[in-house]
Design an enzyme around this catalytic site. Structure first.
Site, PDB file in Angstrom:
ATOM      1  CG  ASP A  67      -0.235  -0.319   3.140  1.00 19.17           C
ATOM      2  OD1 ASP A  67       0.797  -0.416   2.265  1.00 19.17           O
ATOM      3  OD2 ASP A  67      -1.011  -0.261   3.558  1.00 19.17           O
ATOM      4  CG  ASN A 136      -8.805  -1.485  11.537  1.00 21.70           C
ATOM      5  OD1 ASN A 136      -7.510  -2.011  11.798  1.00 21.70           O
ATOM      6  ND2 ASN A 136      -8.686   0.154  11.675  1.00 21.70           N
ATOM      7  CG  HIS A 138      -5.353  -2.454   8.915  1.00 19.46           C
ATOM      8  ND1 HIS A 138      -5.836  -1.020   9.455  1.00 19.46           N
ATOM      9  CD2 HIS A 138      -4.755  -2.208   8.909  1.00 19.46           C
ATOM     10  CE1 HIS A 138      -4.500  -0.266   9.779  1.00 19.46           C
ATOM     11  NE2 HIS A 138      -3.501  -1.134   9.677  1.00 19.46           N
ATOM     12  CD  GLU A 143      -8.274   1.397   7.385  1.00 18.77           C
ATOM     13  OE1 GLU A 143      -8.250   0.376   8.496  1.00 18.77           O
ATOM     14  OE2 GLU A 143      -7.506   2.405   8.066  1.00 18.77           O
TER      15      GLU A 143
END
Ligand code: F6R
Length: 263
Positions: A67, A136, A138, A143
């Site tokens: 990313d 979280n 991800h 996400e």
């Protein structure tokens, strides 16, 4: 999903680095999917050391990063391209032209995403994909609520991720809210996935990933469907698991079996 629990972050990195060394010995022209963030740094340091000692070479390796922030130029100190150069590529014998990071500042991100997917295919697919995990759940910048079959695309970061990564940006500096990330479907095509997680802050995410349910709410839980994923965690990151002892028990048997095969 194979879960390996190690004493601490150094042992996690050592276990992960060994997987990469073995792969390079087997296939010097391997294709690696790479990650940024704090977690893989120790692993990169170990691989740098092995490379500088002449034990392994990256000369024929091609790499694709997971990313990149949108709208940061590659030479921005917080861009993931800059991170990879500084923390890894500058110190090993990889050909820089063989390293790719999603182009966060492409004029047309949609075309850039399609081209990134094509480049991975043209390279023959990813042999080992390295992953960290967000608090979280991800992976990459996929996400919670990400499509579990998603491909490389533009993704809006959650407030939690923006807060987690704010530590890398100086006061007053504009922090990107968008990213380009490989999709979960893209990640799932890697032949082997190595996910590292360390520290108590990752314990809930690790539990959700390993124990399920598989859900877009924890994108990493999609890895339950991947045929060859190794999750390497330290004791703190494993502390939320219902039965960490079971994974240690399995690993003992795996090691014994490996020793028998090698003997
Ligand atoms: C980085 C990436 C992210 C990180 C995750 C954990 O390229 O894709 O998913 O792996 O945010 O980050 P750290 O390791 O800093 O806790």
């Amino acid at each position: 999903m194979k879960v390996v629990i190690q004493d601490d972050a150094d042992a996690v990195a050592a276990y992960g680095a060994e997987i990469f060394r073995e792969q390079l010995q087997k296939k010097p022209a391997s294709v690696f999917g790479l990650a940024t963030g704090s977690t893989p740094l120790r692993l990169y340091q170990q691989l740098i050391q092995s490379n500088q000692q002449g034990d392994i070479s990256f000369a024929r390796v091609r790499s694709f990063n997971l990313d990149e922030y949108m709208d940061l130029p590659p030479d921005h100190p917080q861009s993931y391209r800059h991170f990879m150069d500084r923390e890894f590529f500058d110190h090993i014998d990889i050909d820089r032209d063989n390293t790719q990071v999603p182009p966060g500042n492409a004029d047309n991100p949609m075309i850039a995403c399609r081209n990134y997917e094509r480049a991975i295919q043209d390279a023959g697919g990813i042999d080992i994909q390295l992953l960290g995990i967000g608090r979280n759940g991800h992976i990459g910048f996929n996400e919670p609520t990400s499509c579990l079959a998603s491909r490389t695309r533009v993704k809006t970061l959650t407030r939690e991720t923006i807060e987690d990564n704010a530590r890398f940006f100086s006061d007053g500096e504009t922090q990107p809210q968008l990213s380009i990330t490989m999709g979960i479907g893209t990640i799932m095509e890697a032949r082997l996935i190595v996910l590292l997680a360390t520290g108590e802050g990752k314990a809930n995410a690790v539990k959700a990933m390993v124990e399920g349910p598989m859900s877009a709410w924890c994108p990493a839980s999609a890895l339950q469907m991947h045929p060859a994923t190794v999750v390497i965690v330290d004791e703190a990151a494993a502390s939320g698991l219902t039965d960490p002892g079971f994974f240690k028990h399995i690993e003992q048997h795996n090691q014994a079996l490996l020793a028998r095969i090698k003997a």
